[in-house]
Design a protein around this motif. Structure first.
Motif, PDB file in Angstrom:
ATOM      1  N   LYS A  66       0.824  -1.206   0.000  1.00 28.48           N
ATOM      2  CA  LYS A  66       0.000   0.000   0.000  1.00 28.48           C
ATOM      3  C   LYS A  66       0.858   1.257   0.000  1.00 28.48           C
ATOM      4  O   LYS A  66       0.609   2.201  -0.763  1.00 28.48           O
ATOM      5  CB  LYS A  66      -0.930  -0.020   1.213  1.00 28.48           C
ATOM      6  N   LYS A  67       1.895   1.278   0.840  1.00 27.97           N
ATOM      7  CA  LYS A  67       2.781   2.442   0.895  1.00 27.97           C
ATOM      8  C   LYS A  67       3.575   2.594  -0.398  1.00 27.97           C
ATOM      9  O   LYS A  67       3.821   3.707  -0.875  1.00 27.97           O
ATOM     10  CB  LYS A  67       3.726   2.319   2.092  1.00 27.97           C
ATOM     11  N   THR A  68       3.974   1.474  -0.975  1.00 28.02           N
ATOM     12  CA  THR A  68       4.717   1.517  -2.239  1.00 28.02           C
ATOM     13  C   THR A  68       3.876   2.125  -3.343  1.00 28.02           C
ATOM     14  O   THR A  68       4.324   2.987  -4.106  1.00 28.02           O
ATOM     15  CB  THR A  68       5.167   0.102  -2.650  1.00 28.02           C
ATOM     16  N   ARG A  69       2.624   1.684  -3.438  1.00 24.19           N
ATOM     17  CA  ARG A  69       1.754   2.161  -4.509  1.00 24.19           C
ATOM     18  C   ARG A  69       1.357   3.633  -4.344  1.00 24.19           C
ATOM     19  O   ARG A  69       0.939   4.273  -5.306  1.00 24.19           O
ATOM     20  CB  ARG A  69       0.504   1.290  -4.596  1.00 24.19           C
ATOM     21  N   GLU A  70       1.505   4.173  -3.163  1.00 25.90           N
ATOM     22  CA  GLU A  70       1.215   5.596  -2.971  1.00 25.90           C
ATOM     23  C   GLU A  70       2.196   6.470  -3.734  1.00 25.90           C
ATOM     24  O   GLU A  70       1.870   7.594  -4.118  1.00 25.90           O
ATOM     25  CB  GLU A  70       1.259   5.945  -1.482  1.00 25.90           C
ATOM     26  N   ASN A  71       3.400   5.951  -3.969  1.00 23.29           N
ATOM     27  CA  ASN A  71       4.453   6.750  -4.614  1.00 23.29           C
ATOM     28  C   ASN A  71       5.069   6.109  -5.848  1.00 23.29           C
ATOM     29  O   ASN A  71       5.841   6.750  -6.553  1.00 23.29           O
ATOM     30  CB  ASN A  71       5.575   7.037  -3.606  1.00 23.29           C
ATOM     31  N   GLY A  92      -4.276  -8.750  -1.739  1.00 20.39           N
ATOM     32  CA  GLY A  92      -3.034  -8.330  -2.383  1.00 20.39           C
ATOM     33  C   GLY A  92      -3.275  -7.637  -3.708  1.00 20.39           C
ATOM     34  O   GLY A  92      -2.705  -6.582  -3.997  1.00 20.39           O
ATOM     35  N   LEU A  93      -4.147  -8.205  -4.539  1.00 20.52           N
ATOM     36  CA  LEU A  93      -4.429  -7.609  -5.837  1.00 20.52           C
ATOM     37  C   LEU A  93      -5.151  -6.270  -5.699  1.00 20.52           C
ATOM     38  O   LEU A  93      -4.888  -5.334  -6.449  1.00 20.52           O
ATOM     39  CB  LEU A  93      -5.271  -8.572  -6.683  1.00 20.52           C
ATOM     40  N   SER A  94      -6.042  -6.179  -4.722  1.00 20.50           N
ATOM     41  CA  SER A  94      -6.787  -4.936  -4.544  1.00 20.50           C
ATOM     42  C   SER A  94      -5.895  -3.801  -4.049  1.00 20.50           C
ATOM     43  O   SER A  94      -6.193  -2.625  -4.273  1.00 20.50           O
ATOM     44  CB  SER A  94      -7.954  -5.146  -3.573  1.00 20.50           C
ATOM     45  N   TYR A  95      -4.793  -4.132  -3.376  1.00 21.88           N
ATOM     46  CA  TYR A  95      -3.848  -3.113  -2.929  1.00 21.88           C
ATOM     47  C   TYR A  95      -2.865  -2.697  -4.025  1.00 21.88           C
ATOM     48  O   TYR A  95      -2.073  -1.788  -3.829  1.00 21.88           O
ATOM     49  CB  TYR A  95      -3.064  -3.610  -1.724  1.00 21.88           C
ATOM     50  N   GLY A  96      -2.912  -3.381  -5.158  1.00 27.48           N
ATOM     51  CA  GLY A  96      -2.065  -2.967  -6.269  1.00 27.48           C
ATOM     52  C   GLY A  96      -1.026  -3.963  -6.726  1.00 27.48           C
ATOM     53  O   GLY A  96      -0.162  -3.634  -7.540  1.00 27.48           O
ATOM     54  N   ILE A 154      -5.018  10.660 -13.112  1.00 29.79           N
ATOM     55  CA  ILE A 154      -5.263   9.493 -12.261  1.00 29.79           C
ATOM     56  C   ILE A 154      -4.051   8.579 -12.369  1.00 29.79           C
ATOM     57  O   ILE A 154      -3.663   8.178 -13.476  1.00 29.79           O
ATOM     58  CB  ILE A 154      -6.529   8.729 -12.694  1.00 29.79           C
ATOM     59  N   GLU A 155      -3.433   8.260 -11.247  1.00 30.22           N
ATOM     60  CA  GLU A 155      -2.267   7.382 -11.241  1.00 30.22           C
ATOM     61  C   GLU A 155      -2.694   5.945 -11.522  1.00 30.22           C
ATOM     62  O   GLU A 155      -3.643   5.433 -10.921  1.00 30.22           O
ATOM     63  CB  GLU A 155      -1.555   7.442  -9.886  1.00 30.22           C
ATOM     64  N   LEU A 156      -1.977   5.294 -12.442  1.00 32.24           N
ATOM     65  CA  LEU A 156      -2.266   3.908 -12.802  1.00 32.24           C
ATOM     66  C   LEU A 156      -1.028   3.044 -12.631  1.00 32.24           C
ATOM     67  O   LEU A 156       0.085   3.500 -12.904  1.00 32.24           O
ATOM     68  CB  LEU A 156      -2.726   3.803 -14.261  1.00 32.24           C
ATOM     69  N   THR A 157      -1.233   1.803 -12.210  1.00 33.83           N
ATOM     70  CA  THR A 157      -0.141   0.831 -12.261  1.00 33.83           C
ATOM     71  C   THR A 157       0.032   0.401 -13.715  1.00 33.83           C
ATOM     72  O   THR A 157      -0.802   0.721 -14.582  1.00 33.83           O
ATOM     73  CB  THR A 157      -0.452  -0.409 -11.398  1.00 33.83           C
ATOM     74  N   GLN A 158       1.099  -0.349 -13.993  1.00 38.94           N
ATOM     75  CA  GLN A 158       1.324  -0.829 -15.357  1.00 38.94           C
ATOM     76  C   GLN A 158       0.149  -1.672 -15.843  1.00 38.94           C
ATOM     77  O   GLN A 158      -0.295  -1.550 -16.993  1.00 38.94           O
ATOM     78  CB  GLN A 158       2.618  -1.658 -15.406  1.00 38.94           C
ATOM     79  N   THR A 159      -0.351  -2.547 -14.983  1.00 38.16           N
ATOM     80  CA  THR A 159      -1.465  -3.409 -15.362  1.00 38.16           C
ATOM     81  C   THR A 159      -2.720  -2.591 -15.619  1.00 38.16           C
ATOM     82  O   THR A 159      -3.445  -2.817 -16.604  1.00 38.16           O
ATOM     83  CB  THR A 159      -1.738  -4.448 -14.266  1.00 38.16           C
ATOM     84  N   ASN A 199      -8.744  -6.792 -10.579  1.00 40.69           N
ATOM     85  CA  ASN A 199      -8.159  -5.593 -11.173  1.00 40.69           C
ATOM     86  C   ASN A 199      -9.211  -4.662 -11.753  1.00 40.69           C
ATOM     87  O   ASN A 199      -9.059  -3.436 -11.708  1.00 40.69           O
ATOM     88  CB  ASN A 199      -7.142  -5.985 -12.247  1.00 40.69           C
ATOM     89  N   MET A 200     -10.300  -5.217 -12.286  1.00 39.62           N
ATOM     90  CA  MET A 200     -11.371  -4.364 -12.791  1.00 39.62           C
ATOM     91  C   MET A 200     -12.040  -3.599 -11.653  1.00 39.62           C
ATOM     92  O   MET A 200     -12.411  -2.434 -11.812  1.00 39.62           O
ATOM     93  CB  MET A 200     -12.401  -5.204 -13.552  1.00 39.62           C
ATOM     94  N   ARG A 201     -12.177  -4.227 -10.486  1.00 42.40           N
ATOM     95  CA  ARG A 201     -12.726  -3.509  -9.334  1.00 42.40           C
ATOM     96  C   ARG A 201     -11.815  -2.355  -8.936  1.00 42.40           C
ATOM     97  O   ARG A 201     -12.278  -1.259  -8.574  1.00 42.40           O
ATOM     98  CB  ARG A 201     -12.907  -4.471  -8.152  1.00 42.40           C
ATOM     99  N   ARG A 202     -10.503  -2.606  -9.019  1.00 44.52           N
ATOM    100  CA  ARG A 202      -9.540  -1.566  -8.657  1.00 44.52           C
ATOM    101  C   ARG A 202      -9.596  -0.397  -9.647  1.00 44.52           C
ATOM    102  O   ARG A 202      -9.543   0.771  -9.248  1.00 44.52           O
ATOM    103  CB  ARG A 202      -8.130  -2.181  -8.627  1.00 44.52           C
TER     104      ARG A 202
END
Length: 231
Positions: A66-71, A92-96, A154-159, A199-202
């Motif tokens: 969670k902290k990693t995905r914040e930045n 785990g998946l919902s946190y990124g 909006i910040e997005l992960t690679q996925t 991932n779609m929920r996220r």
């Protein structure tokens, strides 16, 4: 050379992973705790993948993620867990996280999971055409890898980036879960197809005004999803 951060407090497991990754040609960085991992991530900007154990002393893997995905939305994350319960995977998946793998696992499976994420990252980073995809109030800049809703980024992960790109390129078309899985995770993906739903929920939480009553990402029951506001 791709760099992998291994966050695992059990020395035997960590050494097993290190040996196999180095044999495959990866550069490895090690952390024994969540606190150590966060310090490494803050100080080292050229990490490609993090293998993250859930059960850690002090800060657990979920909090690290969670902290990693914040930045940091660019690093690929694979959760390592001895638990096979559905809730642990979903959390785990919902946190990124991009993927998860249940202990014990084989070196072949681990390398395949890492390679799959690196291919997804490569697909995001190697878009040659200067191009912007738009859909109503949304804009996806394929060159700068940035996503906007009404000009607010909006910040997005690679996925998540690849999911949005897939849907904007197929606006109004119903995509099956298998089509989404093959397009984003690859046809050789080892994991469960439920990774698509999580991932779609996220993504919904990021793009919808109310994720419990979606306007833009519509579920087609028993089949898949469709992007496009119903008129």
């Amino acid at each position: 050379m791709k760099r992998v951060l291994i966050v695992e407090d059990e020395e035997d497991i960590r050494e097993f992973i290190v040996i196999n990754l180095k044999r495959t040609g990866f550069e490895v960085v090690e952390a024994e705790s969540g606190e150590e991992a966060l310090a490494i991530i803050q100080n080292e900007k050229n990490l490609d993948i993090m293998l993250l154990d859930i059960m850690l002393p002090g800060i657990d893997g979920y909090k690290v993620l969670k902290k990693t995905r914040e930045n940091n939305s660019s690093i690929g994350v694979i959760m390592l867990t001895a638990k096979s319960q559905e809730i642990d995977k979903v959390t785990g998946l919902s946190y990124g996280a991009d993927d998860y793998i249940v202990k014990p696992f084989s070196p072949i499976e681990l390398i395949a999971r890492i390679d799959a994420i690196l291919r997804r990252i490569n697909n995001v980073n190697n878009i040659e055409n200067k191009k912007i995809l738009t859909s109503g109030i949304f804009k996806l800049d394929l060159e700068s890898k940035r996503f906007f809703k009404e000009d607010k980024e909006i910040e997005l992960t690679q996925t998540e980036f690849l999911l949005i790109e897939l849907f904007l390129k197929n606006e109004g078309k119903v995509l099956s879960r298998n089509e989404i899985l093959d397009s984003v995770w690859g046809s050789d993906y080892f994991g469960d197809i439920k990774v698509v739903d999580v991932n779609m929920r996220r993504v919904r939480q990021k793009v919808e005004n109310d994720s419990s009553s979606p306007e833009y990402i519509n579920t087609v029951r028993g089949f898949g999803y469709k992007w496009g506001k119903d008129k």
